[in-house]
Design an enzyme around this catalytic site. Structure first.
Site, short mmCIF file in Angstrom:
data_model
loop_
_atom_site.label_atom_id
_atom_site.label_comp_id
_atom_site.label_asym_id
_atom_site.label_seq_id
_atom_site.Cartn_x
_atom_site.Cartn_y
_atom_site.Cartn_z
N GLU A 77 0.81 -1.22 0.00
CA GLU A 77 0.00 0.00 0.00
C GLU A 77 0.84 1.27 0.00
O GLU A 77 0.54 2.23 -0.70
CB GLU A 77 -0.93 0.01 1.21
CG GLU A 77 -2.03 -1.04 1.18
CD GLU A 77 -3.11 -0.73 0.15
OE1 GLU A 77 -3.14 0.40 -0.36
OE2 GLU A 77 -3.91 -1.63 -0.14
N SER A 78 1.89 1.30 0.81
CA SER A 78 2.59 2.58 1.01
C SER A 78 4.10 2.45 1.18
O SER A 78 4.78 3.46 1.29
CB SER A 78 2.05 3.27 2.26
OG SER A 78 2.41 2.54 3.43
#
Length: 222
Positions: free
Chosen positions: A95-96
């Protein structure tokens, strides 16, 4: 009248002979040996320093290619939500990459939770005092993301593939894909996910689970 003393005699000096060719060659050889010895010492020191720094350099490389932060929160949430900690870490990576950021779609924080999903999680989990800016706090963001992973696993009968596909592509899309595959007599797999982004996401998380388990098993409590 006595002869005048020469300038050399006035300085009280004695005559010096110029070194012979053999002496000059020996001096050059001696100088080269000293220089070579200095180079060897410097090289040995550099090698020793590299050996001592090797673990730190290896760790620094891992931090760049396979970062891990907030492992204490991940362990706590894994235990609290009955989730594998390497799954949480792999989702955060996909995700990040463990960076606090906001996507163009408005998803926020380490586990990239949209405001709508965050409000739903807050309502279901009893977080009545939730505010949108709280998603920037690692503790809350990982707690909410872990809650949502557990919810999806429960919804899809502990099927990690379906839960991850829904985390990225939405529950409605996964339900529709399952219906279409069932109607056509096809088996739903990561390779058959229609959305390329979701397909790549599921494959990436599953791949990174193994990487985090192998690299950070101790840190994640595995």
């Amino acid at each position: 009248m006595s002869a005048r003393p020469t300038a050399h005699q006035l300085r009280g000096g004695t005559s010096r002979r110029r070194p012979t060719a053999r002496q000059s060659t020996a001096r050059r050889r001696s100088l080269r040996r000293r220089r070579f010895a200095i180079v060897l010492v410097a090289l040995a020191a550099a090698v020793a320093g590299a050996v001592m720094l090797a673990p730190q350099l290896h760790q620094a490389a891992e931090e760049i290619t396979l970062p891990l932060r907030h492992e204490d929160i991940i362990r706590q949430q894994a235990q609290d939500k009955n989730l594998p900690p390497d799954l949480i870490a792999a989702v955060i990576y996909a995700e990040s990459r463990f960076r606090d950021q906001t996507s163009p779609a408005g998803a926020k924080g380490l586990m990239q939770i949209t405001p709508e999903t965050a409000q739903y999680i807050a309502q279901k989990s009893g977080g009545t005092a939730f505010e949108l800016r709280d998603l920037g706090t690692p503790q809350i963001n990982i707690a909410y993301g872990s809650w949502y992973l557990r919810y999806l696993l429960d919804r899809y009968g502990e099927n990690e593939l379906l839960a991850l596909a829904a985390y990225n592509g939405g529950e409605g899309n996964v339900d529709r894909w399952l219906g279409e595959h069932g109607a056509e007599g096809k088996v739903f797999s990561a390779e058959t996910i229609p959305f390329p982004e979701t397909r790549h996401y599921v494959q990436k998380v599953q791949e990174m689970r193994g990487e985090y388990r192998a690299t950070y098993g101790t840190e994640l409590g595995l």
